[in-house]
Design a protein around this motif. Structure first.
Motif, PDB file in Angstrom:
ATOM      1  N   ILE A  53       0.997  -0.851  -0.174  1.00 15.23           N
ATOM      2  CA  ILE A  53      -0.735   0.079   0.047  1.00 15.23           C
ATOM      3  C   ILE A  53       1.367   1.219   0.053  1.00 15.23           C
ATOM      4  CG2 ILE A  53      -2.114   0.955   1.400  1.00 15.23           C
ATOM      5  CD1 ILE A  53      -2.544  -1.731   0.367  1.00 15.23           C
ATOM      6  N   HIS A  54       0.767   2.098  -0.920  1.00 16.61           N
ATOM      7  CA  HIS A  54       1.846   3.409  -1.146  1.00 16.61           C
ATOM      8  C   HIS A  54       1.198   4.452  -0.586  1.00 16.61           C
ATOM      9  CE1 HIS A  54       4.421   1.024  -3.985  1.00 16.61           C
ATOM     10  NE2 HIS A  54       4.061   0.776  -4.656  1.00 16.61           N
ATOM     11  N   LYS A  55      -0.353   4.145  -1.101  1.00 17.29           N
ATOM     12  CA  LYS A  55      -0.684   5.982  -0.751  1.00 17.29           C
ATOM     13  C   LYS A  55      -2.302   5.619  -0.219  1.00 17.29           C
ATOM     14  CE  LYS A  55      -0.629  10.956  -1.963  1.00 17.29           C
ATOM     15  NZ  LYS A  55       0.008  11.173  -3.105  1.00 17.29           N
ATOM     16  N   VAL A  78      -4.432   2.173   7.282  1.00 14.07           N
ATOM     17  CA  VAL A  78      -4.536   3.220   7.159  1.00 14.07           C
ATOM     18  C   VAL A  78      -5.200   3.792   8.763  1.00 14.07           C
ATOM     19  CG1 VAL A  78      -6.085   5.451   7.404  1.00 14.07           C
ATOM     20  CG2 VAL A  78      -4.950   4.698   4.913  1.00 14.07           C
ATOM     21  N   GLY A  79      -5.219   4.269   9.380  1.00 15.70           N
ATOM     22  CA  GLY A  79      -4.955   4.786  11.207  1.00 15.70           C
ATOM     23  C   GLY A  79      -4.242   4.490  12.584  1.00 15.70           C
ATOM     24  N   ALA A  80      -4.343   4.903  13.353  1.00 13.19           N
ATOM     25  CA  ALA A  80      -2.949   5.497  13.995  1.00 13.19           C
ATOM     26  C   ALA A  80      -2.847   3.445  14.939  1.00 13.19           C
ATOM     27  CB  ALA A  80      -4.301   5.290  16.157  1.00 13.19           C
ATOM     28  N   SER A 102       9.425   5.683  13.169  1.00 17.81           N
ATOM     29  CA  SER A 102       9.416   5.485  15.091  1.00 17.81           C
ATOM     30  C   SER A 102       8.410   6.307  15.419  1.00 17.81           C
ATOM     31  CB  SER A 102      10.567   6.489  15.818  1.00 17.81           C
ATOM     32  OG  SER A 102      10.900   8.181  14.856  1.00 17.81           O
ATOM     33  N   VAL A 103       7.220   6.700  14.630  1.00 13.31           N
ATOM     34  CA  VAL A 103       6.107   7.807  14.470  1.00 13.31           C
ATOM     35  C   VAL A 103       4.633   6.704  13.729  1.00 13.31           C
ATOM     36  CG1 VAL A 103       6.559   9.322  14.651  1.00 13.31           C
ATOM     37  CG2 VAL A 103       5.364   8.696  12.941  1.00 13.31           C
ATOM     38  N   THR A 104       3.674   6.025  14.026  1.00 16.28           N
ATOM     39  CA  THR A 104       2.089   5.904  13.753  1.00 16.28           C
ATOM     40  C   THR A 104       1.454   7.365  13.381  1.00 16.28           C
ATOM     41  OG1 THR A 104       1.021   6.055  16.093  1.00 16.28           O
ATOM     42  CG2 THR A 104       3.174   4.149  15.488  1.00 16.28           C
ATOM     43  N   GLU A 105       0.333   6.047  12.875  1.00 15.95           N
ATOM     44  CA  GLU A 105      -0.208   7.620  11.929  1.00 15.95           C
ATOM     45  C   GLU A 105      -1.292   7.738  13.168  1.00 15.95           C
ATOM     46  OE1 GLU A 105      -0.079   5.175   7.337  1.00 15.95           O
ATOM     47  OE2 GLU A 105      -1.982   5.105   8.318  1.00 15.95           O
ATOM     48  N   ALA A 146     -16.726  19.759   5.261  1.00 17.64           N
ATOM     49  CA  ALA A 146     -16.107  19.044   3.716  1.00 17.64           C
ATOM     50  C   ALA A 146     -15.699  20.049   2.875  1.00 17.64           C
ATOM     51  CB  ALA A 146     -17.879  19.499   3.523  1.00 17.64           C
ATOM     52  N   GLY A 147     -14.890  19.381   2.184  1.00 20.63           N
ATOM     53  CA  GLY A 147     -13.591  19.488   1.382  1.00 20.63           C
ATOM     54  C   GLY A 147     -12.099  19.367   1.845  1.00 20.63           C
ATOM     55  N   THR A 148     -11.965  18.652   3.533  1.00 24.12           N
ATOM     56  CA  THR A 148     -10.869  18.216   3.432  1.00 24.12           C
ATOM     57  C   THR A 148     -11.332  17.401   3.533  1.00 24.12           C
ATOM     58  OG1 THR A 148     -11.711  19.030   6.050  1.00 24.12           O
ATOM     59  CG2 THR A 148      -9.985  18.170   6.174  1.00 24.12           C
ATOM     60  N   TYR A 149      -9.625  17.246   3.528  1.00 22.24           N
ATOM     61  CA  TYR A 149      -8.838  15.425   3.164  1.00 22.24           C
ATOM     62  C   TYR A 149      -7.685  15.393   3.745  1.00 22.24           C
ATOM     63  CZ  TYR A 149      -4.976  18.237   1.110  1.00 22.24           C
ATOM     64  OH  TYR A 149      -4.614  19.275   0.505  1.00 22.24           O
ATOM     65  N   HIS A 150      -7.685  14.400   3.648  1.00 18.70           N
ATOM     66  CA  HIS A 150      -6.565  13.549   4.543  1.00 18.70           C
ATOM     67  C   HIS A 150      -5.335  12.302   2.981  1.00 18.70           C
ATOM     68  CE1 HIS A 150      -8.106  13.457   8.624  1.00 18.70           C
ATOM     69  NE2 HIS A 150      -9.390  13.497   7.921  1.00 18.70           N
ATOM     70  N   VAL A 151      -3.671  12.637   4.129  1.00 15.88           N
ATOM     71  CA  VAL A 151      -3.611  12.101   3.026  1.00 15.88           C
ATOM     72  C   VAL A 151      -2.364  11.024   3.680  1.00 15.88           C
ATOM     73  CG1 VAL A 151      -1.459  12.132   0.921  1.00 15.88           C
ATOM     74  CG2 VAL A 151      -3.133  14.123   1.489  1.00 15.88           C
ATOM     75  N   PHE A 152      -2.135   9.938   3.352  1.00 16.31           N
ATOM     76  CA  PHE A 152      -1.872   8.811   4.115  1.00 16.31           C
ATOM     77  C   PHE A 152      -0.587   8.484   3.396  1.00 16.31           C
ATOM     78  CE2 PHE A 152      -5.161   9.025   6.018  1.00 16.31           C
ATOM     79  CZ  PHE A 152      -5.218   9.451   7.877  1.00 16.31           C
ATOM     80  N   ALA A 153       0.522   7.422   3.234  1.00 16.67           N
ATOM     81  CA  ALA A 153       1.204   7.050   2.552  1.00 16.67           C
ATOM     82  C   ALA A 153       2.183   5.712   3.537  1.00 16.67           C
ATOM     83  CB  ALA A 153       2.757   7.811   1.943  1.00 16.67           C
ATOM     84  N   PRO A 154       1.419   4.843   3.613  1.00 17.32           N
ATOM     85  CA  PRO A 154       1.892   3.744   4.815  1.00 17.32           C
ATOM     86  C   PRO A 154       2.562   2.610   4.452  1.00 17.32           C
ATOM     87  CG  PRO A 154      -0.136   3.434   3.939  1.00 17.32           C
ATOM     88  CD  PRO A 154       0.101   4.969   3.295  1.00 17.32           C
TER      89      PRO A 154
END
Length: 207
Positions: free
Chosen positions: A94-96, A134-136, A150-153, A162-170
């Protein structure tokens, strides 16, 4: 078939696949580039981009107590196809993941994305052998050091404006059998959740 030139768009109801034809046998094989019939899945070699509709319309409004890691909704199925000539895939990478909020949940709710080998798990039930992508609960892989970070999501804020977005790169892997994508609760919640709407785009590889 001869080369063809078109002045307008090439259209197909069944999607689009690039193929190879063996000159000796005439055998046709997939060449590794395809777009499915809805345009929601694009494959290029082992790399894929897939889009899912995120809706909590079918969460259980009558019994609104959701626990951490319980199913909110099953989003769909990741594609496991690989081009001819590559090894049979055993893993997803999973890239993104991009989550765009169209309509906020209306209640405080943290969410996660999980993969499972089991389809059909009902809302408000525990995810069967879930792999959180994706998640903590995710310790992402840092490509700068080629090692676990060394950190978690953080969890997904499903009540974001509305209009907000989240971007994750696990940058993490999961077994190829775990192809069913779920949105899970990232924390307990006891209020009706049906308002949330969003679009989820997952970029991944099979290998």
């Amino acid at each position: 078939m001869a080369n063809s030139t078109f002045s307008g768009p090439v259209r197909s109801e069944g999607g689009f696949n690039v193929i190879n034809k063996a000159s000796a046998t005439g055998t046709i094989t997939e060449a590794g580039f395809s777009v499915n019939s809805t345009g929601q899945l694009i494959s290029l070699g082992s790399r894929k981009i897939q889009t899912f509709v995120g809706s909590l319309a079918d969460t259980d409004a009558a019994d609104t107590t959701y626990g951490d890691n319980e199913v909110l909704v099953e989003l769909g199925t990741l594609n496991t196809d690989a081009p001819d000539g590559l090894v049979t895939p055993t893993k997803f990478f999973i890239h993104k993941a991009v989550i765009g909020i169209t309509t906020a949940c209306g209640q405080t709710l943290a969410g996660s994305l999980q993969l499972s080998a089991t389809s059909g798990t009902a809302t408000n039930s525990g995810i069967s052998s879930g792999t959180e992508i994706v998640g903590a609960g995710v310790a992402s892989f840092n490509p700068r050091i080629s090692a676990t970070d060394s950190v978690t999501e953080i969890d997904i804020d499903l009540d974001a404006t509305a209009g907000t977005y989240h971007v994750f790169a696990p940058n993490i892997s999961a077994a190829i059998a775990s192809k069913y994508l779920y949105m899970g609760a990232g924390s307990t919640c006891d209020t009706a959740l049906t308002a949330f709407r969003g679009t989820l785009e997952i970029e991944y590889s099979v290998y």
